[in-house]
Scaffold this active site. Structure first.
Site, mmCIF file in Angstrom:
data_model
loop_
_atom_site.group_PDB
_atom_site.id
_atom_site.type_symbol
_atom_site.label_atom_id
_atom_site.label_comp_id
_atom_site.label_asym_id
_atom_site.label_seq_id
_atom_site.Cartn_x
_atom_site.Cartn_y
_atom_site.Cartn_z
ATOM 1 N N GLY A 1 0.800 -1.204 0.000
ATOM 2 C CA GLY A 1 0.000 0.000 0.000
ATOM 3 C C GLY A 1 0.838 1.261 0.000
ATOM 4 C CB CYS A 2 1.629 3.590 2.744
ATOM 5 S SG CYS A 2 -0.074 3.823 3.312
ATOM 6 C CB VAL A 3 6.062 0.853 1.066
ATOM 7 C CG1 VAL A 3 7.397 0.693 0.356
ATOM 8 C CG2 VAL A 3 6.274 1.030 2.560
#
Length: 237
Positions: free
Chosen positions: A166-168
Site C-alpha cells: 500500500g503506502c510504500v
C-alpha cells in the site's frame, strides 16, 4: 513458519518465470544511486509497528534494526530524514477528513495526536527531521514532501516502512514520477500478509525503483560526501 516457507518457495518459482518475461521486454533496468539522498520512512508509527493494532505489521524485529542502521549512517552525513504517518483530524461524522477510504479500512483508529500515530520511539525523529502527516497512501499525495526534497537538492529517496503493498508501493511509484531515484531497502519494509512483501519487491524492482539490501545502502551512505542543503549552498555563495 512452514506457511511462510511454502509461500516463499512458490514465489521463487513464479519470479524465475516472470523475470524471463520482463528481461525479454526490456524491464528490470536500474535507476541507480544519485549523489544527494534522503531517507523517507513510511508510516513507522505505533499503529503499524506495535502489536495489538488493526494496522500492525510483521517482522518489526528485522525492520526496526535496519531503520536504526540507516538513520545512523544518514545522520553522520547530514542527509535529510523524513517520516510519514497517516492520521485524521475528524474520525467520526459527515465532515471527516478520512474520505471514502474509511469505507474500506479502519481509519477511525488513526486520530491525529494519538499514541497510535506517533512515530515508534525506537526510531524517533531527531530535531530538524521532518514528520509529515498524510491522509492518503502515498507520502507524496497532498503533502509537501516533493517540494521539501527539491528544496534540499535531493535526487535519491531511500524508502523504508509499511505497508509494502500500500503506502510504500504508492510512495515509490510517486517518487519516480516526481523525478527522484527510488531505492527500496529490502530488510526495512513490511506488511501483514505472507508473500505480499516479496511480490511487491520483485514487481517494484522491475518497474519503478531499485531494491537493495540494507548492507548495500549503508555502504553507499558511508561513501557519499557530507550533505549540504541547496539553500545552505546558496547562502554560502
Amino acid at each position: 513458519m512452514q506457511e511462510d516457507r511454502q509461500v516463499a518457495d512458490a514465489l521463487e518459482h513464479v519470479f524465475a518465470a516472470d523475470s524471463t518475461i520482463y528481461q525479454e521486454r526490456g524491464f528490470q533496468r536500474r535507476v541507480g544511486f544519485g549523489e544527494r539522498p534522503a531517507l523517507v520512512h513510511i508510516d513507522l508509527a505505533n499503529a503499524w509497528t506495535r502489536p495489538g493494532h488493526a494496522f500492525s505489521c510483521d517482522h518489526m524485529d528485522v525492520i526496526i534494526p535496519a531503520v536504526q542502521r540507516l538513520n545512523v549512517a544518514a545522520r553522520a552525513k547530514g542527509c535529510p530524514i523524513v517520516y510519514t504517518t497517516t492520521a485524521y483530524d475528524v474520525v467520526d461524522g459527515s465532515v471527516s477528513d478520512m474520505g471514502l477510504w474509511a469505507q474500506k479500512i479502519p481509519l477511525e483508529t488513526l486520530a491525529i495526536g494519538s499514541e497510535a500515530v506517533a512515530i515508534d520511539d525506537r526510531i524517533a525523529p531527531e530535531p530538524g527531521e521532518q514528520v509529515i502527516v498524510k491522509k492518503r497512501a502515498s507520502g507524496f499525495h497532498g503533502t509537501n514532501l516533493s517540494s521539501f526534497l527539491n528544496a534540499q537538492g535531493v535526487d535519491t529517496v531511500i524508502v523504508t516502512g509499511v505497508t509494502m503493498a500500500g503506502c510504500v508501493r504508492h510512495s515509490v511509484e510517486d517518487a519516480i514520477a516526481e523525478g527522484f531515484r527510488p531505492i527500496v531497502v529490502r530488510e526495512a519494509v513490511g506488511d501483514r500478509v505472507p508473500g505480499v512483501v516479496q511480490w511487491n519487491l520483485f514487481d517494484l524492482d522491475a518497474k519503478f525503483g531499485d531494491v537493495e539490501s540494507v548492507d548495500r545502502v549503508v555502504e553507499y551512505l558511508e561513501q557519499i560526501a557530507p550533505f549540504e542543503s541547496r539553500a545552505g549552498v546558496r547562502a554560502a555563495a
